[in-house]
Structures are given as structure tokens and as C-alpha cells.
Design an enzyme around this catalytic site. Structure first.
Site, mmCIF file in Angstrom:
data_model
loop_
_atom_site.group_PDB
_atom_site.id
_atom_site.type_symbol
_atom_site.label_atom_id
_atom_site.label_comp_id
_atom_site.label_asym_id
_atom_site.label_seq_id
_atom_site.Cartn_x
_atom_site.Cartn_y
_atom_site.Cartn_z
ATOM 1 N N ASP A 243 1.277 -0.854 -5.096
ATOM 2 C CA ASP A 243 0.322 -0.315 -4.649
ATOM 3 C C ASP A 243 -0.700 -0.964 -5.943
ATOM 4 O O ASP A 243 -0.556 -1.602 -6.907
ATOM 5 C CB ASP A 243 0.738 1.634 -4.764
ATOM 6 C CG ASP A 243 -0.846 2.073 -4.042
ATOM 7 O OD1 ASP A 243 -0.892 1.909 -3.167
ATOM 8 O OD2 ASP A 243 -1.590 2.330 -4.534
ATOM 9 N N SER A 244 -2.730 -0.397 -5.725
ATOM 10 C CA SER A 244 -3.414 -1.442 -6.623
ATOM 11 C C SER A 244 -3.121 -0.293 -7.309
ATOM 12 O O SER A 244 -3.793 -0.716 -8.795
ATOM 13 C CB SER A 244 -4.732 -1.725 -5.644
ATOM 14 O OG SER A 244 -5.460 -0.931 -5.498
ATOM 15 N N PHE B 229 1.102 -1.387 -0.242
ATOM 16 C CA PHE B 229 -0.026 0.157 -0.604
ATOM 17 C C PHE B 229 1.091 1.374 0.256
ATOM 18 O O PHE B 229 1.132 2.118 0.887
ATOM 19 C CB PHE B 229 -1.005 0.140 1.343
ATOM 20 C CG PHE B 229 -1.871 -0.915 1.469
ATOM 21 C CD1 PHE B 229 -2.693 -1.858 0.889
ATOM 22 C CD2 PHE B 229 -1.161 -2.085 2.520
ATOM 23 C CE1 PHE B 229 -3.842 -2.336 1.235
ATOM 24 C CE2 PHE B 229 -2.206 -3.062 2.937
ATOM 25 C CZ PHE B 229 -3.483 -3.278 2.222
ATOM 26 N N ALA C 110 -2.626 -5.807 -3.079
ATOM 27 C CA ALA C 110 -1.984 -5.950 -1.611
ATOM 28 C C ALA C 110 -2.501 -7.869 -1.259
ATOM 29 O O ALA C 110 -0.818 -8.486 -0.953
ATOM 30 C CB ALA C 110 -2.515 -5.210 -0.192
ATOM 31 N N CYS D 49 -5.499 3.235 9.874
ATOM 32 C CA CYS D 49 -5.759 4.897 9.294
ATOM 33 C C CYS D 49 -7.397 4.790 10.284
ATOM 34 O O CYS D 49 -8.433 5.722 9.496
ATOM 35 C CB CYS D 49 -5.270 5.871 8.372
ATOM 36 S SG CYS D 49 -5.932 4.950 7.156
HETATM 37 N N1 SAH Z 1 2.082 4.147 2.973
HETATM 38 C C1 SAH Z 1 1.368 5.291 2.185
HETATM 39 C C2 SAH Z 1 0.147 5.944 1.773
HETATM 40 C C3 SAH Z 1 -0.819 4.839 1.974
HETATM 41 S S1 SAH Z 1 -2.006 5.122 1.227
HETATM 42 C C4 SAH Z 1 2.157 6.976 2.110
HETATM 43 O O1 SAH Z 1 3.333 6.737 3.042
HETATM 44 O O2 SAH Z 1 2.258 7.631 1.414
HETATM 45 C C5 SAH Z 1 -3.248 3.649 1.154
HETATM 46 C C6 SAH Z 1 -2.476 3.165 -0.381
HETATM 47 O O3 SAH Z 1 -2.967 1.909 -1.004
HETATM 48 C C7 SAH Z 1 -3.171 4.289 -1.286
HETATM 49 O O4 SAH Z 1 -2.346 4.319 -2.158
HETATM 50 C C8 SAH Z 1 -4.347 3.047 -2.631
HETATM 51 O O5 SAH Z 1 -4.254 2.961 -4.131
HETATM 52 C C9 SAH Z 1 -4.030 1.596 -1.675
HETATM 53 N N2 SAH Z 1 -4.814 0.438 -2.163
HETATM 54 C C10 SAH Z 1 -6.017 0.650 -2.011
HETATM 55 N N3 SAH Z 1 -6.347 -0.747 -2.187
HETATM 56 C C11 SAH Z 1 -5.794 -1.505 -1.900
HETATM 57 C C12 SAH Z 1 -5.362 -2.779 -2.532
HETATM 58 N N4 SAH Z 1 -6.760 -3.902 -2.184
HETATM 59 N N5 SAH Z 1 -3.829 -3.552 -2.803
HETATM 60 C C13 SAH Z 1 -2.982 -2.550 -3.440
HETATM 61 N N6 SAH Z 1 -3.619 -1.386 -2.249
HETATM 62 C C14 SAH Z 1 -4.576 -1.224 -2.632
#
Ligand code: SAH
Length: 416
Positions: free
Chosen positions: A272-273, A250, A300, A360
Site C-alpha cells: 500500500d502507498s 492496495f 502500486a 469501487c
Molecule cells: N483491500 C483493502 C482496501 C483497499 S482501499 C481491504 O480489503 O481492506 C484502497 C487502498 O489503496 C488504500 O489503503 C490506499 O492507501 C491505497 N492506495 C491509494 N493509492 C495508491 C497507490 N497509488 N499505490 C498503492 N496504494 C494506494
């Protein structure tokens, strides 16, 4: 995003001119006043017995007990379940432009105290309830401000807010980010993204965080462009990265990945997705000369399982998923999702590996989150040692009277 300021941002009429004094009194049901004597700022419709007077949305109202005792002063919104947001707990304070100015000045002053006023950096200048400004978020990215209003009453006061911010911060431009769709519906707020003051940036803004550079796209990015709340957690995680193979799951724009690469990670895989997110992560890795960061666009849960099946191992896994629980009602599903992601992550960790796991979701308490980790330890048969239990960076203050603001949990643990 237009490059010239548009028409005024109000989504209706200006509030009735009362110089910040109440035009009506909202009377609480018996036995419902306690949270507000405790300075909680949200009055739900279910707590309201009646309204004496006919306030327009955005007007100043007093809150009183059923037997007429003054409790607090706030702003009215008939379109929201959150009927009144409270901004003062004494009858002498006027909710006028002077008050917003003073609150904004106090908020900006805190960031100065925190050493977050470096023009090359980024910081949250106003954090809603945490700065006694319920419904207002202001982030500074270098020379630009990104303002998010999540309350109709704040939207109506946008001009006064910008007037207060401009002399304090001297931004090159102020951009308004519309409230997210769910919130907009809850508050009866319809605000498109637009430029409200100055000029728009011509492309991404580059900001420094703990010595690392990140590009932030204010027009396109998620949230207000960058996850500022994770600033210090990224640095904390990077202190454990030396020599390790790191998985940043993520990753969004690669904050943890870049921090860990600079902390001496052997290699980093950032997933990331969203293809937009992984493109940003790659660009940010390049910007910092982090050649050992690889990015992959993948779900993920699928990727964690596939890495496990392939017998891959990591010295550190970071999980920073989006909000799994939108409300208390979806808590069970959310806890199952946290359990699953964390279990898959633990299974990928070599003995002595570091897990950096985040939530979060405000609906998930710190205790819920730690109990979930205990469950993962039990099911996986691994010892999980909690090293650091962290929250959001201090430019995201939480009001002791509104603990709903304490949403971010970041646990750094060693998994034996
Ligand atoms: N760690 C990052 C913030 C993450 S925000 C930082 O420090 O800036 C959460 C992220 O999860 C988003 O970018 C979103 O695109 C991603 N996301 C949401 N669902 C997901 C999934 N099923 N698999 C992978 N990524 C996902």
C-alpha cells in the site's frame, strides 16, 4: 476524538416542527417526474421548476408534477445540488421520528437475518439509500457504532437517529464520522468527528471476520475504519489461495492478505502507498499468526512494474484500488488506470494464476469493468476466464430504485 459527548451535532437550526408533514411543495419541470415515480430518491436542482412555499433546509417538502400530482415526500436542502432527498412515495407517510425509528429497526433486522449480529464482529447496519435512509450510514464494530451522515437533513436528525439505535443495539458508544470534505462542501455540511453517545473506545477495536481477527481504529482509520463491503470477497478470494504466492496490492489493513494466508497461501506480499496502512496490515497479520505475510509501503503502479522487470511471478494477484473515477467526467482517465493496473497484474501471473480485481467507482459500470478486462486479455494475449462476478456484502443492500448504490465490482478470474 473527545471522550465525553460534545454539544449537539446540529449544523444549524432544528427543522421546523411540522410532525413530519410538508411545509412546502417542490414542483418539477414537465417530463421530469419519471425517475421519482420509479422511486429514485434524488431530486436535482435542474429538475425543479419552482417551490411553492419557503422551506428551511432540512424541512419536509412534497414533490409534485407541474400539473399538481403528488409524487413523493422528502427533505429540502437549498445548499445542495441534490435539492430534495425522497423518503416516502405516498402522501400518508409522515417523515417524523417514528419513521426513522421504523426504518432503522428494519435495517437492523436485516443484519440479524444475515447472521451479522454477532457482538464480536462488524457490520454495516444502515446503508443509506439501500435502507431507505438516504444520507445515513451506520457501521457497528463490536460494541461501538460509527455514524456517517452525508446529508444535512440527516445531520439535523442525529438525536432521533441515536435514540432509535441505542435500544436496538445497546452500543457502548456512538461516534460521528464527519462527511468527507467533498461531500461536506456539496451538502453545506460541516461536522467534525466526535463522540455523540456513551464512551469512546480507548484504542483499536478488535473484530472477527470469518474467523479472522482485525484491529480497527475508529478514530484514525479510512472510511469508517474498515472495508466491510469486501468481507465476503476476501473469503471468496481466500478459497483460491492454497499453495500460491499471493500479491495483495492496495492492501489497506491487510484484509485480503490475512484471508489468503489463512487460506493456505505459500506466501503473501501486501503493498500500500500509505505507511499507516502497511503498519495496520502487519499488525493484523501478526494478530492472526500469519508469519508468511510480508508488507511493503510502495506505489502500486511502480511496484507492479518493478516486480515485472525483476521477472517475478505470482499465483494470485489482488487489486483493490481506491475510487479512480470520481465522476462520469473522469471516466476515461479512470478506465486507463484500471487497464494499466490490471495489465501489469496479468503480466505478473503465472499461467493458471488467479486475478482478484476490484473497482469501487460508482461511475464505472459492471459492463465498463468487464470490457476493460476484455481489453487486457486482448493486449496481453492471455485468456481471462471469469469465475465469479461479485459485489458488496449483503449488509450493503442496494435499492432497485437507486442503482447508483451498486458501486463495488469484484471479479475473480483465472488467467491462462
Ligand atoms: N483491500 C483493502 C482496501 C483497499 S482501499 C481491504 O480489503 O481492506 C484502497 C487502498 O489503496 C488504500 O489503503 C490506499 O492507501 C491505497 N492506495 C491509494 N493509492 C495508491 C497507490 N497509488 N499505490 C498503492 N496504494 C494506494
Amino acid at each position: 476524538m473527545p471522550d465525553q459527548p460534545g454539544p449537539p451535532a446540529t449544523s444549524g437550526e432544528e427543522p421546523t416542527a411540522t410532525a413530519g408533514l410538508p411545509v412546502a411543495t417542490v414542483v418539477l419541470k414537465p417530463k421530469r417526474a419519471r425517475p421519482f415515480f420509479g422511486r429514485h430518491p434524488w431530486v436535482l436542482d435542474s429538475a425543479v421548476l419552482r417551490v411553492d412555499g419557503t422551506p428551511a433546509d432540512g424541512d419536509v417538502v412534497d414533490l409534485a408534477t407541474h400539473d399538481g400530482t403528488f409524487v413523493a415526500r422528502g427533505l429540502w436542502n437549498s445548499a445542495s445540488r441534490l435539492r430534495v432527498r425522497l423518503y416516502a412515495f405516498d402522501a400518508a407517510t409522515r417523515l417524523d421520528d417514528q419513521l426513522w425509528k421504523a426504518r432503522i429497526a428494519a435495517a437492523v433486522g436485516l443484519r440479524r437475518t444475515l447472521g451479522l449480529d454477532d457482538r464480536g464482529g462488524a457490520a454495516r447496519l444502515v446503508n443509506s439509500e439501500g435502507d431507505d435512509l438516504s444520507g445515513l450510514i451506520v457501521d457497528r464494530y463490536g460494541d461501538w457504532l460509527s455514524v456517517q451522515v452525508t446529508a444535512l437533513a440527516m445531520a439535523r436528525r442525529l438525536d432521533a437517529i441515536c435514540d432509535a439505535l441505542e435500544p436496538l443495539v445497546a452500543p457502548r458508544g456512538i461516534l460521528l464520522r464527519g462527511a468527507d470534505r467533498g461531500l461536506a462542501k456539496l451538502e453545506g455540511l460541516h461536522l467534525p468527528d466526535r463522540l455523540v453517545r456513551g464512551v469512546a473506545p480507548s484504542g483499536p477495536i478488535f473484530v472477527t471476520e470469518h474467523g479472522l481477527k482485525f484491529g480497527v481504529d475508529l478514530a484514525e482509520g479510512q472510511k469508517t475504519g474498515f472495508y466491510l463491503d469486501q468481507r465476503d470477497n476476501r473469503q471468496a478470494a481466500s478459497r483460491f489461495a492454497r499453495g500460491r504466492r499471493v500479491l495483495d496490492m492496495f492492501c489497506y489493513s491487510g484484509g485480503f492478505a490475512v484471508a489468503c494466508a489463512s487460506g493456505g497461501a505459500r506466501s503473501v506480499l501486501a503493498c500500500d502507498s500509505s505507511a499507516k496502512a502497511t503498519a495496520l496490515a502487519k499488525a493484523n497479520a501478526d494478530l492472526n499468526g500469519a508469519a508468511n505475510v510480508a508488507v511493503e509501503t510502495a506505489d502500486a503502479f511502480e511496484k507492479l512494474a518493478a516486480l515485472g522487470s525483476a521477472g517475478e511471478h505470482f499465483g494470485m494477484v489482488i487489486l483493490d484500488p481506491p475510487k479512480f473515477a470520481r465522476s462520469r467526467a473522469s471516466l476515461d482517465d479512470a478506465m486507463r488506470a484500471y487497464h494499466r493496473a490490471n495489465r501489469l497484474a496479468v503480466d505478473l501471473l503465472e499461467p493458471g494464476g488467479i486475478l482478484v480485481t476490484n473497482s469501487c467507482s460508482g461511475a464505472v459500470s459492471r459492463e465498463d469493468f468487464l470490457v476493460m478486462l476484455a481489453g487486457v486479455a486482448q493486449r496481453s494475449g492471455r485468456t481471462i476466464q471469469l469465475l465469479e462476478c461479485r459485489g458488496a456484502a449483503p449488509d450493503h443492500p442496494v435499492s432497485a430504485g437507486c442503482l447508483e448504490g451498486e458501486y463495488l465490482k469484484c471479479v475473480i478470474a483465472r488467467v491462462m
